[in-house]
Design an enzyme around this catalytic site. Sequence first.
Site, PDB file in Angstrom:
ATOM      1  N   GLU A 195       0.838  -1.148  -0.180  1.00 36.26           N
ATOM      2  CA  GLU A 195      -0.067  -0.011   0.013  1.00 36.26           C
ATOM      3  C   GLU A 195       0.863   1.227  -0.011  1.00 36.26           C
ATOM      4  O   GLU A 195       0.701   2.259  -0.829  1.00 36.26           O
ATOM      5  CB  GLU A 195      -0.946  -0.053   1.223  1.00 36.26           C
ATOM      6  CG  GLU A 195      -2.174  -0.883   0.872  1.00 36.26           C
ATOM      7  CD  GLU A 195      -3.057  -0.619  -0.049  1.00 36.26           C
ATOM      8  OE1 GLU A 195      -3.138   0.217  -0.387  1.00 36.26           O
ATOM      9  OE2 GLU A 195      -3.595  -1.846  -0.720  1.00 36.26           O
ATOM     10  N   CYS A 252     -12.236   2.847 -15.207  1.00 34.70           N
ATOM     11  CA  CYS A 252     -12.519   4.106 -14.997  1.00 34.70           C
ATOM     12  C   CYS A 252     -11.279   4.969 -15.005  1.00 34.70           C
ATOM     13  O   CYS A 252     -11.076   5.587 -13.866  1.00 34.70           O
ATOM     14  CB  CYS A 252     -13.485   4.365 -13.834  1.00 34.70           C
ATOM     15  SG  CYS A 252     -14.230   6.064 -13.665  1.00 34.70           S
TER      16      CYS A 252
END
Length: 373
Positions: A55, A210
């Site tokens: 992350e 997207c």
Amino acid sequence: MKRVVSNSSISSQQTAAQYADPSFSAAVIGWQKQHGRHALPWQQTRDAYRVWLSEIMLQQTQVAAVIPYYQKFLASFPDVQTLAAAPSEAVMAHWSGLGYYTRARNLHRCAQRVVAEHGGVFPHDPALLQDLPGIGRSTAAAIAAFSYGVQAAILDGNVKRVFARVFGIEGYPGAKPVEDAMWQRAVALLPQQGVESYTQGLMDLGATLCTRSKPSCQTCPLAQRCVALASGRTAELPVRKPKKAIPEKHTGMLVIVDQGQVLLEQRPDSGIWGGLLSLPEVAPEGDVATALERATAAFGSIASYQALSGFTHVFTHFKLHIAPFQITLAQRLGGVAESGHVWYPADRLADAPLPAPVKKLLLEVFREADLFA
């Protein structure tokens, strides 16, 4: 006894009711299980250390660039205890080229705090995770969700883009009022079950369908409810950050070579390239010869110098125009360590904790001049 309910509590409940939509999370989860990404290295584990590492590396960096760094990092630092005990220069060397070096310094500090304060185990609570260096609200939620199945909302750049388009959200997502409203929506949309698939699905939608330009709306599971698609505004949403003129700075970098070594200096922890080794710098304007003599007086006398091809490195907030000069010494002086400098062997530069553009410059200089011997 009469219970008093605050206005803020009522407002939060109304907001949650306004944004709640179980069909949204169901669509994301169903799509992720069938079409999302499942083979990334950090997806094969619930080890919070590995999830956390991925992350942090994925902040502002593409997956393809992260994978080799992630694998190399784990090979050298397989657990949080090993990373916490490692010297900072080793950590920075493994991060060299990945950019945004504050992440590496925070990564090291975070590992040390997890060992010292949490017995080497990352907390389950997103609030405790968020208290650690380098971990913001969205990253803390992702670590908690992927490692422990905690129901916590993420809101990274990909998710902001999905929300802005699907729900037709006006305004720049980085503006606090817009971001606050997005957080309220993110929390209200959390599913009761399957938070891992939902969280990964939101990330995957933003990263693969997207996208900023040319989104693949025809295969998106949210197309039927997407306001931007229905109104022909996928190119306009999310609203872009207002443009500002990018400042430009200039510096001269000194490639001082002697006996198959190059002189490097330790940069301060704060500022650009913090904590890395780099080249000594000098103002590139004015009388170059005098400036170079003055800059190298503490290291030795100049035998010769030549200007190398200049280049520009673009940071997030400014452009840095670099004028490099290659300097050969006639005689080297001792005592450079006391000034925060070090003579570094050319044959170790490939693994040195250097900024990527500086490393590229040095490898080209030594290779072309055949100075590795």
